[in-house]
Design an enzyme around this catalytic site. Structure first.
Site, PDB file in Angstrom:
ATOM      1  N   PHE A 117      21.767  56.022  22.627  1.00 42.99           N
ATOM      2  CA  PHE A 117      21.035  56.971  23.464  1.00 42.99           C
ATOM      3  C   PHE A 117      19.866  56.248  24.124  1.00 42.99           C
ATOM      4  O   PHE A 117      19.349  55.259  23.590  1.00 42.99           O
ATOM      5  CB  PHE A 117      20.512  58.147  22.614  1.00 42.99           C
ATOM      6  N   GLN A 234       9.854  67.444  30.800  1.00 45.91           N
ATOM      7  CA  GLN A 234      10.916  66.442  30.962  1.00 45.91           C
ATOM      8  C   GLN A 234      11.977  66.917  31.951  1.00 45.91           C
ATOM      9  O   GLN A 234      12.522  68.010  31.816  1.00 45.91           O
ATOM     10  CB  GLN A 234      11.585  66.148  29.631  1.00 45.91           C
ATOM     11  N   HIS A 236      15.561  66.027  32.988  1.00 43.88           N
ATOM     12  CA  HIS A 236      16.719  65.256  32.545  1.00 43.88           C
ATOM     13  C   HIS A 236      17.358  64.606  33.766  1.00 43.88           C
ATOM     14  O   HIS A 236      17.538  65.258  34.792  1.00 43.88           O
ATOM     15  CB  HIS A 236      17.721  66.168  31.838  1.00 43.88           C
ATOM     16  N   LEU A 246      23.301  70.860  32.373  1.00 41.02           N
ATOM     17  CA  LEU A 246      23.198  69.508  31.831  1.00 41.02           C
ATOM     18  C   LEU A 246      24.540  68.786  31.761  1.00 41.02           C
ATOM     19  O   LEU A 246      25.541  69.336  31.316  1.00 41.02           O
ATOM     20  CB  LEU A 246      22.599  69.588  30.431  1.00 41.02           C
ATOM     21  N   GLU A 249      23.321  63.267  27.936  1.00 40.96           N
ATOM     22  CA  GLU A 249      23.044  61.847  27.828  1.00 40.96           C
ATOM     23  C   GLU A 249      24.138  61.126  27.039  1.00 40.96           C
ATOM     24  O   GLU A 249      24.297  59.909  27.148  1.00 40.96           O
ATOM     25  CB  GLU A 249      21.688  61.623  27.164  1.00 40.96           C
ATOM     26  N   ARG A 282      14.387  58.865  29.640  1.00 41.92           N
ATOM     27  CA  ARG A 282      14.668  59.884  30.642  1.00 41.92           C
ATOM     28  C   ARG A 282      13.646  59.940  31.767  1.00 41.92           C
ATOM     29  O   ARG A 282      14.002  60.188  32.917  1.00 41.92           O
ATOM     30  CB  ARG A 282      14.768  61.256  29.958  1.00 41.92           C
ATOM     31  N   HIS A 348      14.267  70.188  32.018  1.00 44.23           N
ATOM     32  CA  HIS A 348      15.093  70.196  30.805  1.00 44.23           C
ATOM     33  C   HIS A 348      14.340  70.552  29.538  1.00 44.23           C
ATOM     34  O   HIS A 348      14.821  71.331  28.725  1.00 44.23           O
ATOM     35  CB  HIS A 348      15.734  68.823  30.655  1.00 44.23           C
ATOM     36  N   GLU A 378      10.964  73.639  19.955  1.00 42.14           N
ATOM     37  CA  GLU A 378      10.500  73.260  21.286  1.00 42.14           C
ATOM     38  C   GLU A 378       9.235  73.991  21.703  1.00 42.14           C
ATOM     39  O   GLU A 378       8.452  73.475  22.491  1.00 42.14           O
ATOM     40  CB  GLU A 378      11.595  73.497  22.322  1.00 42.14           C
ATOM     41  N   ARG A 389      10.039  62.740  25.689  1.00 49.84           N
ATOM     42  CA  ARG A 389      10.934  62.808  24.527  1.00 49.84           C
ATOM     43  C   ARG A 389      12.135  61.899  24.714  1.00 49.84           C
ATOM     44  O   ARG A 389      12.728  61.856  25.788  1.00 49.84           O
ATOM     45  CB  ARG A 389      11.424  64.248  24.327  1.00 49.84           C
ATOM     46  N   SER A 394      15.204  65.934  19.858  1.00 47.88           N
ATOM     47  CA  SER A 394      14.819  67.357  19.868  1.00 47.88           C
ATOM     48  C   SER A 394      15.563  68.137  18.789  1.00 47.88           C
ATOM     49  O   SER A 394      14.959  68.941  18.067  1.00 47.88           O
ATOM     50  CB  SER A 394      15.072  67.982  21.241  1.00 47.88           C
TER      51      SER A 394
END
Length: 583
Positions: A117, A234, A236, A246, A249, A282, A348, A378, A389, A394
């Site tokens: 990741f 953030q 994404h 989404l 990732e 990100r 995101h 969150e 992040r 998360s």
């Protein structure tokens, strides 16, 4: 009046894990979980790619490397004591989830599979294909029901009860509204946990579901408590164009390429990302995509680039990232086996939220714990993510600190008396608010104000910001807030599942949260992580290695700050002392 020892607002991963921890460890306590949707419809089910832990199933990993990656990814704004708890706890909570029934994907040797990741040194993201959040949340909710946890679904919390108790101000419960019956009820508890998730719907393009409207943050701000680091939103990198949903990732973790209109893998053209390429953090990847689009190198000169997985082959796509393929087919008419997916950055995740200590207790502007009030997930800001992040952290935060919150709640209320309060005044006030909404005879529709709010936030407080745009955006938000108060019209006057009335209340949450985000962004005159200021392009540790606090005072947003915890420097000063981010 409905009484429980512990009440949890929010049925996603953090809330469900906390409720389960209370039920597991303190079976004599009464725990109630309340959610405006059925818990399994919480946005946690949309989490796809993975949950990070140094299991060492693929690489020679350890918690300290995970902690360093997290703090470096945070642009050194994360509280290092909280990151230590997060990363040290990670391997055990993965095993715990497996024992609860979560079906993780497996490697050929039978161990839990782990994938790469962005921003992580090692392959440490455990996953269930690309439906990881869905797999985890189902098992948490089923186990909670098995142990007798009480779930109140489709109730909307309208107000926290924060008043004088035996030893000063304390949270005593909340007022909630039943969507099914329009009943207004007061819920009383010895302690309340906020776990309501994020606020992605404050922007016009987001991966978040329609329920992510920042309700818990607004409830907290309305009683005068601060929200922390709200400027750090953030984006994404790979939201499916034009829907914004989404594309995980995990797709880049499996080896996808980002391609511009020239056919270039453009991440190699930026010094900060040329080593990690598509697996850069990100914030960096999103800015690079935005720069390509601004330079006219979007596909056909448009507002998106391509995410290409064709080289992975049909078998790998179907086994490792099937949901990404499904989304491309369903929402864009593109089969990623044969054609690249159109993507662009999408709002995101919220790094900021309700400030808490490592025991999940909500803290005020003076860093002292608020009696009877906890937060996790969150909507909380510990802060383990700082200014940015890392992917797969998360879900980990939700499970680690959801479990921790439940354990702390159980111990906290075991010798605590049920608070005393008079429900009549609170119920009468809630009834008056709802009647007031329905009696307004304005000209502005909810959808119109919401769209203008989302457009304003995206235009003035998006990936790139500056003083002029932020000030203009704040002025627009204040006009929209006045329109909401004076000119709103709600068409539906019904008493059963009046979703329009709920949307009207959610809109107030979005307006409040949006103004605190914008004000916090204006106060931070530097660029750090996801907060990028064109007029202050450098990070400024001397002035801004601090958390921003935004809070309501006399109807206006005020800001102050608090220092960042740097405790891991005593273990490894070379890595954990703030330095330039290089990948």
């Amino acid at each position: 009046m409905i009484d429980h020892d512990v009440l949890i607002i929010g049925g996603g991963l953090a809330g469900s894990r906390a409720a389960l921890a209370v039920a597991q460890n303190y079976p004599h306590l009464s725990v109630g979980l309340i959610s405006k949707v059925h818990p399994i419809r919480s946005h946690s089910v949309a989490a796809q790619g993975g949950i990070a832990a140094s299991l060492q199933n693929v690489d020679n990993d350890d918690w300290l490397t995970h902690a360093f990656d997290t703090i470096k990814g945070s642009d050194y704004l994360a509280d290092q004591n909280a990151v230590r708890v997060l990363t040290q706890s990670a391997p055990d909570v993965i095993i715990d989830l497996e024992h609860l029934g979560v079906l993780f994907s497996r490697a050929d040797n039978g161990k839990i599979a782990q994938r790469a990741f962005g921003g992580h040194t090692n392959s440490r993201a455990c996953y269930a294909a690309d439906k990881t959040g869905h797999a985890i949340l189902h098992e948490l909710v089923m186990n909670l029901l098995r142990l007798g946890g009480k779930i109140y679904q489709e109730w909307y919390v309208m107000q926290l009860i924060y008043e004088e108790g035996n030893n000063g101000q304390e949270i005593k419960g909340f007022v909630a509204y039943s969507l099914e019956t329009s009943e207004i009820e007061l819920f009383r508890a010895k302690a309340v946990l906020m776990a309501t998730g994020g606020y992605g719907r404050v922007f016009n393009t987001t991966s978040n579901d329609f329920a992510s409207t920042g309700d818990g943050l607004c409830l907290t701000a309305n009683i005068g408590l601060p929200l922390q680091d709200m400027e750090f939103v953030q984006f994404h990198p790979t939201g499916l164009y034009p829907a914004g949903v989404l594309i995980s990732e995990a797709v880049r973790g499996e080896g996808a390429y980002l391609i511009n209109d020239l056919g270039d893998r453009f991440m190699a053209n930026y010094a900060i990302s040329k080593n990690r390429m598509e697996l850069s953090p990100r914030d960096i990847t999103s800015r690079n995509i935005a720069c390509e689009i601004a330079a006219g190198r979007g596909i056909n000169g448009g507002n998106y680039v391509h995410l290409d997985v064709r080289h992975l082959g049909r078998e790998k796509i179907l086994s490792r990232i099937p949901f990404a393929r499904e989304e491309g087919l369903r929402l864009a008419g593109v089969d990623c086996i044969d054609s690249p997916l159109p993507v662009r950055p999408t709002a995101h995740y919220s790094m900021g939220g309700i400030p808490t200590n490592i025991d999940c207790q909500v803290i005020g502007t003076d860093s002292k714990a608020i009696a009877g009030f906890f937060a996790a997930g969150e909507c909380a800001c510990l802060s383990v993510h700082g200014a940015n992040r890392l992917g797969a952290n998360s879900l980990l935060e939700c499970v680690v600190f959801g479990k921790r919150a439940g354990e702390q709640l159980g111990a906290y209320v075991s010798d605590r008396a049920m608070p005393k309060l008079d429900p009549l005044a609170y119920i009468a006030d809630a009834e008056a608010k709802l009647k007031g909404l329905l009696s307004q005879r304005g000209n502005a529709r909810i959808a119109d104000i919401r769209q203008q709010l989302q457009d304003t936030m995206t235009e003035h407080c998006g990936i790139y910001r500056d003083d002029r745009r932020l000030r203009e955006g704040l002025a627009k938000l204040q006009v929209l807030r006045d329109r909401y108060e004076r000119d709103l019209w709600v068409d539906d006057r019904g008493s059963v599942f009046n979703m329009e009335m709920m949307q009207a209340i959610e809109l107030k949450s979005l307006l409040t949260v949006g103004e605190i985000i914008m004000s916090s962004a204006l106060s931070r005159e530097e660029s750090r992580g996801a907060h990028s200021r064109d007029d202050y392009p450098q990070r400024d540790d001397a002035k801004y290695l601090k958390h921003t606090l935004g809070y309501l005072e006399m109807g206006a947003v005020k800001t102050s700050n608090r220092p960042v915890d740097m405790s891991l420097q005593t273990i490894d000063r070379d890595r954990f002392t703030p330095q330039e981010r290089k990948y």
